[in-house]
Design an enzyme around this catalytic site. Structure first.
Site, PDB file in Angstrom:
ATOM      1  N   ASP A  69      21.652  -5.894   2.799  1.00 40.37           N
ATOM      2  CA  ASP A  69      21.509  -5.460   1.408  1.00 40.37           C
ATOM      3  C   ASP A  69      20.068  -5.176   0.994  1.00 40.37           C
ATOM      4  O   ASP A  69      19.806  -4.864  -0.173  1.00 40.37           O
ATOM      5  CB  ASP A  69      22.108  -6.517   0.466  1.00 40.37           C
ATOM      6  CG  ASP A  69      23.623  -6.506   0.502  1.00 40.37           C
ATOM      7  OD1 ASP A  69      24.201  -5.398   0.517  1.00 40.37           O
ATOM      8  OD2 ASP A  69      24.226  -7.595   0.535  1.00 40.37           O
ATOM      9  N   ASP A  74      29.574  -0.299   2.266  1.00 41.42           N
ATOM     10  CA  ASP A  74      28.431  -0.442   1.355  1.00 41.42           C
ATOM     11  C   ASP A  74      27.097  -0.211   2.073  1.00 41.42           C
ATOM     12  O   ASP A  74      26.107   0.215   1.483  1.00 41.42           O
ATOM     13  CB  ASP A  74      28.377  -1.850   0.728  1.00 41.42           C
ATOM     14  CG  ASP A  74      29.729  -2.461   0.436  1.00 41.42           C
ATOM     15  OD1 ASP A  74      30.695  -2.131   1.148  1.00 41.42           O
ATOM     16  OD2 ASP A  74      29.817  -3.281  -0.483  1.00 41.42           O
TER      17      ASP A  74
HETATM   18  N1  GLY Z   1      28.001  -4.549  -1.986  1.00 38.77           N
HETATM   19  C1  GLY Z   1      28.899  -5.483  -2.507  1.00 38.77           C
HETATM   20  C2  GLY Z   1      29.795  -4.916  -3.554  1.00 38.77           C
HETATM   21  O1  GLY Z   1      29.866  -3.716  -3.738  1.00 38.77           O
HETATM   22  O2  GLY Z   1      30.459  -5.705  -4.204  1.00 38.77           O
END
Ligand code: GLY
Length: 397
Positions: free
Chosen positions: A113, A171
């Site tokens: 992330d 993601d």
């Molecule tokens: N990246 C985590 C979400 O979209 O909840």
């Protein structure tokens, strides 16, 4: 003659600005920016003496997080975009302060992330200030993110928890933007190569026949697929709304950064899936999962809608004619719905967040029908992109 031309130009300009001012859509966004400015300042004051960031809010309680949470970059990023939209120097100084709270994160190697955390915060600072501190932070974070790439698998590892051998989530496409920037900035192509291999392998394995995507693909160490499933969606074979949004945004951005036609084609396929999905409600703000069991009573996800709107505005610039207009129009429909009373907070309400009615992780019974800081970030980005496409300077509103 010259004076007459100047006069005519002046009249046209005045007519154009009057037209902008009387446009109901622009009026709605002017109001949204006003709300955002108020809410952002309220939130910045609320967390002023902490080292925390507002993430969500429910029943009068904040979920506040530290710099290591995956969402930590969005509030600083929203402050930066708030500054771009208003020119308010107070927002700029809050943006600097909250971004600096993330100073330990570029060295952190514990998550994929990093792109969200560092590129939405320091990346926005870099876009506005072009300063060395943010450039160094982005390059260091890109090194940390690259350390999570395994050559034999050909992808960046998303998570270090859970039952999977080598989990990669859709993601993760969003975090590639930072690598593309680092490659351009440093001249080191290895960041670019990692991003392209990740995007190619995701393209090969994450999508179904109908172009919807799984949430989690786990790989064996040789790069073959171990499993396909979900973590935050309704079911392994369902279409989690935010996952579809991340994919759309991720491939649109990857085409911008590489010019590789396969990414544009793929972004367009995802856009068609989203724009034509039969389970989309009338106002187009998606349910949290396109296959949620209790549609039409399923919770919505305004964060997915905001990501989709922002991506569609960019996608509309990559094609021509009717198709471009279709992407723009759908993005505009989403943006206007988000800017209506149904989803836009009133000043001083909604815990200082801007949008209402998003869904974080429903299967874990977490953050259902709440404001989410990433919904706000992509909403503000969508407003900026929309006004940009219409040739309207937000500072003149
Ligand atoms: N990246 C985590 C979400 O979209 O909840």
């Amino acid at each position: 003659m010259k004076n007459k031309i100047l006069l005519l130009a002046g009249i046209l300009l005045m007519a154009f600005s009057a037209c902008n001012r009387s446009d109901k859509k622009v009026e709605a966004l002017k109001h949204a920016i006003d709300v955002a400015e108020y809410q952002l300042k309220q939130s910045a004051a609320e967390f002023d003496t902490t080292q925390l960031f507002p993430r969500s809010w429910k029943a009068d309680k904040f979920r506040a997080v530290d710099a290591y949470d995956w969402t930590s970059g969005f509030f600083p990023g929203s402050l930066w975009i708030g500054y771009q939209l208003t020119g308010d120097e107070a927002l700029k100084s809050e943006a600097e302060k909250y971004t600096a709270r993330l100073h330990e994160i570029p060295a952190y190697k514990g998550t994929h992330d990093l792109g969200f955390m560092v590129f939405c915060s320091y990346g926005m600072q870099q876009a506005i200030e072009n300063d060395e501190v943010s450039a160094a932070a982005i390059v260091e974070a890109s090194n940390s993110l690259s350390s999570r790439f395994c050559d034999s698998v050909g992808l960046i590892r998303s998570w270090d928890f859970g039952p999977w051998n080598y989990p990669v989530i859709i993601d993760n496409m969003m975090n590639l933007e930072m690598l593309f920037w680092a490659s351009r900035h440093t001249g080191d192509k290895s960041y670019y190569d990692i991003a392209v291999r990740h995007a190619d392998n995701t393209l090969a394995n994450h999508f179904r026949e109908d172009n919807s995507s799984y949430h989690v693909i786990s790989y064996n160490n040789d790069g073959t697929v171990e499993s396909k499933g979900t973590f935050q969606g309704f079911a392994d074979d369902s279409s989690w709304a935010r996952g579809q949004a991340w994919g759309l945004y991720g491939y649109t951005m990857s085409y911008r950064e590489t010019g590789l036609e396969r990414y544009l084609e793929h972004a367009q396929k995802i856009a068609e899936l989203i724009m034509n999905h039969p389970n989309t409600p009338e106002d187009r703000i998606p349910y949290w999962d396109y296959n949620a069991p209790n549609i039409p009573d399923a919770p919505r996800d305004t964060s997915a809608a905001a990501v989709m709107a922002s991506a569609l505005f960019e996608l509309s610039t990559m094609v021509e004619g009717e198709l471009s207009q279709r992407y723009f129009d759908y993005g505009e429909t989403l943006l206007m719905a988000l800017s209506s009373d149904a989803y836009l907070a009133k000043k001083g309400e909604n815990g200082g967040f801007i949008l209402m009615h998003a869904t974080g992780h429903l299967p874990a019974n977490s953050e259902i029908d709440v404001p989410l800081n990433y919904g706000d970030y992509y909403y503000l980005e969508a407003i900026r992109r929309y006004l940009g496409l219409r040739g309207i300077d937000p500072l003149t509103l």
